[in-house]
Write a protein that holds these residues in place. Structure first.
Motif, short mmCIF file in Angstrom:
data_model
loop_
_atom_site.label_atom_id
_atom_site.label_comp_id
_atom_site.label_asym_id
_atom_site.label_seq_id
_atom_site.Cartn_x
_atom_site.Cartn_y
_atom_site.Cartn_z
N ALA A 33 20.38 46.86 14.06
CA ALA A 33 20.95 45.51 14.03
C ALA A 33 22.43 45.56 13.73
N GLU A 34 22.82 46.38 12.76
CA GLU A 34 24.23 46.45 12.39
C GLU A 34 25.07 47.06 13.51
N ALA A 35 24.51 48.06 14.21
CA ALA A 35 25.25 48.65 15.33
C ALA A 35 25.50 47.61 16.42
N ILE A 36 24.50 46.79 16.73
CA ILE A 36 24.67 45.75 17.75
C ILE A 36 25.70 44.72 17.28
N ILE A 37 25.63 44.36 16.01
CA ILE A 37 26.58 43.38 15.48
C ILE A 37 28.01 43.93 15.53
N LEU A 38 28.19 45.20 15.17
CA LEU A 38 29.52 45.80 15.22
C LEU A 38 30.07 45.86 16.64
N GLU A 39 29.18 46.17 17.60
CA GLU A 39 29.61 46.34 18.99
C GLU A 39 29.76 45.01 19.72
N GLU A 44 25.04 38.01 19.81
CA GLU A 44 24.34 38.88 20.76
C GLU A 44 23.07 39.45 20.16
N PHE A 45 23.11 39.80 18.87
CA PHE A 45 21.88 40.30 18.25
C PHE A 45 20.80 39.22 18.25
N GLU A 305 20.08 53.09 24.00
CA GLU A 305 19.77 52.15 25.07
C GLU A 305 19.41 50.79 24.50
N LEU A 306 18.72 50.77 23.34
CA LEU A 306 18.43 49.50 22.68
C LEU A 306 19.71 48.76 22.34
N VAL A 307 20.72 49.51 21.90
CA VAL A 307 21.98 48.89 21.49
C VAL A 307 22.79 48.43 22.69
N HIS A 308 22.82 49.22 23.76
CA HIS A 308 23.76 48.99 24.85
C HIS A 308 23.10 48.58 26.17
#
Length: 447
Positions: A33-39, A44-45, A305-308
């Protein structure tokens, strides 16, 4: 504008998530979750959580049963536990849950409002309306038993709730996205997950506007007794056939085993090739955690892949279960050592990115890009071969399931010494009993 995104069948599963997995799910869920929020930001999360295919893949990569309704409860619970310590910093709050926890949602939202300055009463009203719509306005035979409400400090929110049909052994998951929501009673869903099972009552459909108005007019003109008389007068009249579904359906089978038709093998082969070759050579920053090798990089490729990944990448949740297995031993026991290393690498990348040093997080992005590029040409093992290799080496990777720890295979006579040119085991190959590396640890032709 809020939209309905798709549907799925989820077989009902009982039982609980064992503590050894639940703790890891909370850590992995929070760091993803934090990686998606940072990116990409909090909004988007929330959109990802409102996407039924992505949500199922998210649970599968955590080690849950890839096809089960239990993913809904476990993912929401993991996020609630994992994000709570960082709620103030991330500006994200997970409320509600299953059973009695769902009934506490309005109080939890009111408390969030007090801490953040949001209108807690309005959020609580939204929570109640969402539950009423899916429990009354949509009458599809599924009784609600779970309600999760995730809200950001800027007021954006998403609701994931689930109902069950005990007689059919099925669950249906409903996704709501508050972003752009214009009405609670006209096409409000981001998604409803569940196979069409005949005629249902859905008064939130845009085509039901006349029916909603007619109900109000009829109640005002005749009262409850008049409605009963009207129903009696209509009894026996033919009903129009239900409209054909126009949205994609994610149909998940009741069987536990993952089969070739459940997995897009070319995407698995791309991840395997990236892990075997590009990982050790090009992603040195990912390999600083002791013991990390191609097997862990394979898991990281699927987390990346989940993140991007784009929405079209999440049509096969079974493939994401190949990252960390499943608690019920399908497709294979959870390799706890690999899961722990995945969490450690992701956490190190996220921690450094928060300090402005995002080279590790960018390396994970490159790993995803490389896997996607290689899937066009890479070849590799069949699904059965890959799963057999994972099961054979499970004990050496800390394999664990609800049935306990995996035991090493029965000792056999030592294999002949490898001849020149035979590939050596991968860095995190689990056990010396194999005379060849696990599937994916060799260069794929053309990769």
């Amino acid at each position: 504008m809020a939209r309905r995104a798709g549907s799925a069948d989820l077989p009902l599963h009982g039982g609980r998530v064992p503590p050894w997995l639940g703790q890891r799910m909370a850590r992995l869920g929070a760091v993803v979750a934090e990686a998606i929020i940072l990116e990409y930001g909090r909004a988007e999360f929330l959109r990802r959580l409102a996407h039924p295919f992505w949500f199922q893949c998210f649970g599968a990569v955590m080690g849950m049963d890839w096809h089960s309704s239990g993913i809904t409860t476990s993912v929401l619970g993991a996020l609630k536990r994992g994000l709570a310590p960082r709620a103030g910093e991330l500006g994200l709050h997970v409320c509600g849950g299953r059973g009695r926890h769902s009934r506490r949602t309005p109080d939890e939202l009111a408390a969030v409002g007090e801490r953040t300055g949001l209108d807690g009463a309005a959020l609580a009203r939204a929570s109640r309306l969402v539950a009423k719509v899916d429990g009354a306005a949509v009458q599809d035979g599924f009784d609600l038993y779970l309600h999760g409400f995730v809200v950001a400090d800027d007021g954006l929110w998403v609701v994931v709730q689930q109902g069950m049909d005990g007689d059919a052994g099925l669950a249906r998951r409903y996704h709501w996205l508050g972003e752009g929501l214009a009405s609670f009673v006209e096409a409000p869903h981001a998604a409803i997950d569940g196979r069409s099972r005949g005629t249902i009552v859905n008064l939130t459909d845009r085509r039901a506007m006349a029916a909603r108005r007619a109900q109000i007019d009829l109640l005002a003109a005749t009262g409850p007794d008049g409605i009963v008389r009207e129903l009696a007068a209509r009894d026996g009249r033919p009903r129009p056939p239900p409209a054909a579904p126009t949205l994609p359906h994610l149909v998940l089978p009741a069987r536990h085993d993952a089969r070739p038709e459940d997995v897009m093998l070319r995407r698995l082969h791309g991840a395997l090739a990236a892990a075997a070759e590009q990982g050790p050579r090009d992603f040195a920053e990912l390999l600083l955690v002791p013991g990390v090798g191609p097997r862990t990089v394979l898991a990281l490729a699927q987390v990346a892949e989940l993140v991007h990944g784009a929405p079209c990448r999440f049509a096969d949740p079974a493939r994401f279960s190949l990252a960390h297995g499943g608690k019920d031993r399908h497709p294979y026991p959870v390799p706890t050592l690999v899961l722990d290393r995945t969490i450690a690498v992701m956490k190190a990348a996220v921690d450094r990115a928060r300090l402005g040093q995002d080279e590790r997080l960018q390396a994970i992005r490159r790993l995803d890009r490389q896997a996607r590029a290689l899937e066009r040409t890479a070849t590799g093992p069949t699904l059965a071969e890959f799963v057999a290799g994972e099961r054979a080496g499970s004990a050496g990777l800390g394999g664990r399931s609800v049935f306990g720890w995996e035991r090493p295979p029965v000792s056999r006579p030592a294999a002949p010494a490898p001849s020149a040119g035979t590939p050596s085991p991968c860095p995190d190959s689990p056990a010396p009993h194999r005379s060849r590396p696990p599937p994916g640890c060799r260069r794929a032709p053309g990769g």
